[in-house]
Design an enzyme around this catalytic site. Structure first.
Site, short mmCIF file in Angstrom:
data_model
loop_
_atom_site.label_atom_id
_atom_site.label_comp_id
_atom_site.label_asym_id
_atom_site.label_seq_id
_atom_site.Cartn_x
_atom_site.Cartn_y
_atom_site.Cartn_z
N SER A 197 28.96 7.84 45.02
CA SER A 197 27.74 8.09 45.79
C SER A 197 26.81 8.93 44.95
CB SER A 197 28.11 8.86 47.07
OG SER A 197 26.94 9.43 47.63
N VAL A 202 33.21 1.08 45.67
CA VAL A 202 33.74 1.42 44.34
C VAL A 202 34.13 2.90 44.37
CG1 VAL A 202 33.22 1.57 41.87
CG2 VAL A 202 32.28 -0.31 43.24
N GLN A 216 24.70 -0.05 57.56
CA GLN A 216 23.45 -0.55 56.99
C GLN A 216 23.52 -2.07 56.80
OE1 GLN A 216 20.93 1.49 53.89
NE2 GLN A 216 22.12 0.22 52.50
N MET A 220 18.15 3.49 45.71
CA MET A 220 17.28 4.66 45.66
C MET A 220 17.47 5.36 44.30
SD MET A 220 16.95 6.08 49.50
CE MET A 220 18.46 7.03 49.56
N GLY A 225 26.21 -2.36 49.36
CA GLY A 225 27.58 -1.86 49.26
C GLY A 225 28.20 -1.64 50.63
N HIS A 248 26.51 1.09 42.28
CA HIS A 248 25.29 0.28 42.12
C HIS A 248 25.48 -0.78 41.03
CE1 HIS A 248 23.34 4.24 43.42
NE2 HIS A 248 22.98 3.39 44.37
N ASP A 271 27.93 1.73 52.83
CA ASP A 271 26.98 1.84 53.94
C ASP A 271 27.18 0.63 54.85
OD1 ASP A 271 25.47 4.22 53.05
OD2 ASP A 271 25.03 2.94 51.34
O1 PAF Z 1 21.40 2.08 50.47
C1 PAF Z 1 20.35 2.58 49.99
O2 PAF Z 1 20.35 3.14 48.87
C2 PAF Z 1 19.06 2.50 50.77
O3 PAF Z 1 19.29 2.69 52.13
C3 PAF Z 1 18.26 1.21 50.51
C4 PAF Z 1 19.01 -0.02 50.96
C5 PAF Z 1 17.94 1.11 49.03
C6 PAF Z 1 16.94 1.26 51.29
O4 PAF Z 1 16.14 2.33 50.89
#
Ligand code: PAF
Length: 284
Positions: free
Chosen positions: A186, A177, A154, A30, A148, A37, A151
């Protein structure tokens, strides 16, 4: 680095790469990119011939009272970082491109993996994540995708729908990280004042305490969660949302940690909700 903004542009780029038989890595984000990232980007760069990053603040995964509007948007800085990592293309659509008028289709993962942790506190969150990630997989023709461990739920959800919907992509989970202080990287750390940033160290400290006790032989779930709660309670700016421990990756209740387990926390520091976790009982 190519900047792709429309469905046609990403389809043309990914189609060409896929036709040439390239291994395509996707790193969905995002934006407001940080070292977490960039670590995902590097993993993808190491393993794939083509790396596509997506930068899209996905409206469908935010609840009505969440931080969709306030979420940091820093596309120019993000592009500079992505260029430096040698990323081949970034997909950066407007919301209307991903969800045009008449849009009606969502991916919903039911059951035990979404009815707890962040799934219980953020109704609709994983439906939004699963929907956008499915669209990104289809558009990017990714063979591999990188997420990552921060999450962790997720990752469990993505792996579930990838298997259930027979999507031909390999999911890689990359360790958390942290800053030297222990604070998990974050994009939401940007919301913290310096006093709150200091207070936020209690998250990783509390998990470390439980990890140390676990390494010392404590296997009782309630005792491990209690250690975390006690440490968090010592920080006056911290308000616990949850402290939970489940088997990993099945996310089932455990009385004793006799298999890999996810110890996960969500804590509000001031107005900012932060999450962190540790996986007990495995090398990761
Ligand atoms: O982890 C994130 O930043 C978001 O949930 C993702 C995977 C990009 C989906 O919008």
């Amino acid at each position: 680095m190519k900047i792709l903004k429309t469905i046609e542009e990403i389809k043309a780029f990914a189609g060409e790469m896929s036709k040439a038989g390239k291994k395509i890595g996707l790193v969905p984000t995002m934006g407001a990119l940080h070292e977490g990232h960039l670590t995902l980007m590097r993993e993808a760069r190491k393993e794939c011939e083509i790396v596509i990053a997506s930068v899209f603040v996905n409206p469908t995964q935010f609840g009505p009272n969440e931080d969709y509007d306030a979420y940091p948007r820093k596309f120019e800085e993000d592009c500079q970082k992505l260029e430096q990592e040698g990323i081949d293309a970034v997909f950066h659509p407007e919301p209307e491109i991903m969800y045009p008028q008449g849009y009606l289709t969502y991916v919903n993962v039911d059951g035990d993996i979404t009815n707890k942790l962040c799934g219980a506190r953020r109704p609709g969150h994983f439906r939004g994540v699963a929907t956008v990630v499915t669209k990104l997989f289809n558009l990017s023709r990714a063979t591999d995708a990188y997420f990552g461990q921060k999450d962790a739920q997720q990752v469990v959800v993505v792996r579930r729908f990838v298997e259930d919907l027979n999507i031909p992509v390999r999911i890689h989970m990359v360790p958390i990280v942290r800053e030297e202080s222990g604070l998990a990287r974050s994009s939401r750390n940007m919301y913290l004042s310096s006093e709150e940033r200091e207070a936020a160290l209690v998250l990783s400290r509390s998990l470390k305490k439980a990890e140390t006790a676990f390494a010392g032989g404590e296997k009782d779930t309630s005792a491990l969660k209690k250690l975390v709660r006690e440490e968090l309670a010592g920080e006056k700016l911290a308000e616990i949302d949850y402290v939970e421990l489940y088997s990993f990756p099945a996310l089932q209740e455990l009385a004793k940690v006799d298999q890999p387990a996810l110890l996960a926390i969500a804590v509000k520091i001031g107005k900012t909700r932060l999450i962190d976790n540790v996986i007990l009982g495995s090398e990761r």
